[in-house]
Structure formats: structure tokens, C-alpha cells
Design a protein around this motif. Sequence first.
Motif, PDB file in Angstrom:
ATOM      1  N   THR A  34       0.102   7.519   2.766  1.00  0.00           N
ATOM      2  CA  THR A  34      -0.153   6.111   3.076  1.00  0.00           C
ATOM      3  C   THR A  34      -1.508   5.954   3.763  1.00  0.00           C
ATOM      4  OG1 THR A  34       2.214   5.663   3.247  1.00  0.00           O
ATOM      5  CG2 THR A  34       0.738   4.091   4.310  1.00  0.00           C
ATOM      6  N   VAL A  35      -1.841   6.879   4.660  1.00  0.00           N
ATOM      7  CA  VAL A  35      -3.149   6.847   5.316  1.00  0.00           C
ATOM      8  C   VAL A  35      -4.266   6.995   4.278  1.00  0.00           C
ATOM      9  CG1 VAL A  35      -4.668   8.049   6.939  1.00  0.00           C
ATOM     10  CG2 VAL A  35      -2.289   7.587   7.564  1.00  0.00           C
ATOM     11  N   LEU A  36      -4.053   7.834   3.269  1.00  0.00           N
ATOM     12  CA  LEU A  36      -5.048   7.966   2.196  1.00  0.00           C
ATOM     13  C   LEU A  36      -5.229   6.636   1.455  1.00  0.00           C
ATOM     14  CD1 LEU A  36      -4.151  11.471   0.690  1.00  0.00           C
ATOM     15  CD2 LEU A  36      -6.142  10.889   2.092  1.00  0.00           C
ATOM     16  N   ASN A  37      -4.132   5.902   1.253  1.00  0.00           N
ATOM     17  CA  ASN A  37      -4.239   4.590   0.612  1.00  0.00           C
ATOM     18  C   ASN A  37      -5.012   3.611   1.501  1.00  0.00           C
ATOM     19  OD1 ASN A  37      -2.816   5.534  -1.579  1.00  0.00           O
ATOM     20  ND2 ASN A  37      -0.861   4.661  -0.940  1.00  0.00           N
ATOM     21  N   ILE A  82       0.824  -1.212   0.000  1.00  0.00           N
ATOM     22  CA  ILE A  82       0.000   0.000   0.000  1.00  0.00           C
ATOM     23  C   ILE A  82       0.856   1.259   0.000  1.00  0.00           C
ATOM     24  CG2 ILE A  82      -1.933  -1.183   1.102  1.00  0.00           C
ATOM     25  CD1 ILE A  82      -1.218   0.513   3.639  1.00  0.00           C
ATOM     26  N   SER A  83       2.196   1.090  -0.077  1.00  0.00           N
ATOM     27  CA  SER A  83       3.062   2.260  -0.193  1.00  0.00           C
ATOM     28  C   SER A  83       4.365   1.887  -0.876  1.00  0.00           C
ATOM     29  CB  SER A  83       3.367   2.868   1.181  1.00  0.00           C
ATOM     30  OG  SER A  83       4.335   3.898   1.070  1.00  0.00           O
ATOM     31  N   TYR A  84       4.756   2.693  -1.840  1.00  0.00           N
ATOM     32  CA  TYR A  84       6.104   2.637  -2.409  1.00  0.00           C
ATOM     33  C   TYR A  84       6.920   3.821  -1.878  1.00  0.00           C
ATOM     34  CZ  TYR A  84       5.762  -1.311  -5.545  1.00  0.00           C
ATOM     35  OH  TYR A  84       5.671  -2.580  -6.045  1.00  0.00           O
ATOM     36  N   HIS A  85       6.565   5.026  -2.329  1.00  0.00           N
ATOM     37  CA  HIS A  85       7.299   6.235  -1.933  1.00  0.00           C
ATOM     38  C   HIS A  85       6.418   7.187  -1.127  1.00  0.00           C
ATOM     39  CE1 HIS A  85      10.340   4.836  -4.743  1.00  0.00           C
ATOM     40  NE2 HIS A  85       9.403   4.737  -5.658  1.00  0.00           N
TER      41      HIS A  85
END
Length: 325
Positions: free
Chosen positions: A42-45, A33-36
Motif C-alpha cells: 500500500t505504501v508503494l501505491n 489505493i488498496s484491494y488486497h
Amino acid sequence: MPFLIDGLQYANWSEKIFRQMRAGGVDAVHVTISYHENFRETVLNMEQWNRWFEQFPDLIFHGKWGSDVDKARETGRTAIFFGFQNPAPIEDDIGLVQILHSLGARFMQLTYNNQSLLATGCYESEDAGITRMGKQVIKEMNRVGMVIDMSHSADRSTIDAADISERPIVISHANPHDWQPALRNKRESVIRAVTGNGGMLGFSMYPHHLKDKGDCSLQMFCEMIARTAEKYGAAHLGLGSDLCQDQPDSVVEWMRVGRWSKEIDYGEGSKDNAGFPPMPEWFNDNRDFGNIRDGLRATGLNATEVDGIMGDNWHRFFTENFGPQ
């Protein structure tokens, strides 16, 4: 009945893929759920995943503990476990490790190809090993139950992490370097350090990690797994497909370039082959795991070993390592 667990995917998520997971009998997936992305991004993802959990409650739910794999099997759904391919979500704040674990994150890579605040990535020319902050973050990840993933890390950093960590670590998606000498694949000393400390190696079906890339045969792939089992023990092996199904080529550029470079970085590709490579014909989506199970059986691995590699080993690992120390 044995479990079916994939140790890493980064698909372009949709109802179609969630239904394919169910058609393929996939009990759990570790999802990037996060690359960069930083903490807020990340919270938005995570918010987006919460929408999907609300929209498709009969297909998927947010997995947080090993017991959620059992729950997935019992309810006919797929448990989704969150992970990061980069420590970017913790920014420079060790306190965010616990916050993110409380939000459901269960894996974090200490690097993504480049040097990070924590360790060295596999594309750097010099590997200084685990940094001062890295040692503290490993300790904190051990404490809360966030698994250390070194899939994109350099050799010394990975061996250091396996030795420093008081809990087993993983290489969630890679293959042996002596089988296919990609920068991302792992040398014998690295695999031995990870598995020797109780950790896991998840085999990747991403074509750049395969011998002959997209032309790799199922037999070649499964024979490689069988030989790896002979060397390191089948109990430390699983699958980590690195499936990037339905992603546009712009996403592979984001994965490689992020915000760190003005120049295009082609990673394991090239200027003439900049996008996602074609998958092998025996693995296009989550309905194809049965091909791998059949291929592993054909190598002479016994039923317990095959079941372990297909998911039982990840199930055990999740159960032992997602909770506090």
C-alpha cells in the motif's frame, strides 16, 4: 457554487483521466489505493500517487481534510482522497490505523466480500457481525478520523458497525437492494442503520449494481435516487460511481480473487461475462456527471437536494469526519 465529489473510483489513472476530471469540474474523488495489498504494498501505491502529484500539480493534489475540497475549487484542481477496499493494509496490527491515517488514508472498508479479521463480507453464507478485533479497530478509526466503509460487507456486520461506531459510517458505492437485487446492493434495514446514525450512501454506476445493468437508463437511475431520498433523507446521499475506467480485465480478476483463492471467482459476473461490464451510455467518464445533475433535476428534487447529492453532502461529511475525535 455547489461542489462535485465522487465517493469512489478505481480507474487506470493517467493524465487523460486527470484532465477529464478537470473538464468535468470534479472537485474531489475518493480513490481506492488498496484491494488486497498489505502495508508495504500500500505504501508503494502511495509512492506512485506522489509521483503523479509531482507530475500533474496543476490537475491533482493529495486531499487530507474537508478544507482541501475548498482548496481544490479555489485552485482549479481535483483533490484525491485515499481509501482502502479491504483492511489488508493494517494486516493484524491496530497500530497501523494511525500510521496510515498520518500517511493520508481517510477511508477503510472492514471487508471486501469475504470474512476478514474485522467483519463479514457480503459473499459469505454466515454473517457473525463485527469481530472482537473489529470493535477495537472501529474505536481506533473513530479516534484518528479514518472513515468506516461497509460497501462490501454483509448485512449484520454493516448494521453492527453503524451502531458500534461513535462516528457516522459510509457505504461509499452501492444501490438499494430492492431496486436491483445484487449481493452488493443494500437492504432497507442496512441503509436505515447507516443513514439513521448520520452516515452516507454513495450511489454506484457500476453496471452490476444497476437495474438492467449497462442498459439502465439515466431516468431509471435518477428516479431510484429520488425515491431513496424520500425514504432516508437527501442529506445522507451522494455519488460513489465505482468507475473503473480504462482498467484491463485482469484487474477485475485481482479485485475478486486477490491471493485468497486458486480458483477463479467471478463475483457479480460469470464465466461467460468475466470482465468489466460495459458502462451505461450516460456515464463513461468524469465528464459525464452533468448528465446525472440534469437527471436529478428532472425528478423534481429541489436545487439544495440535487447539490447535496452531487457533492455538498460529501463535502460536509469530509469536513466533520477526517480529523481526530
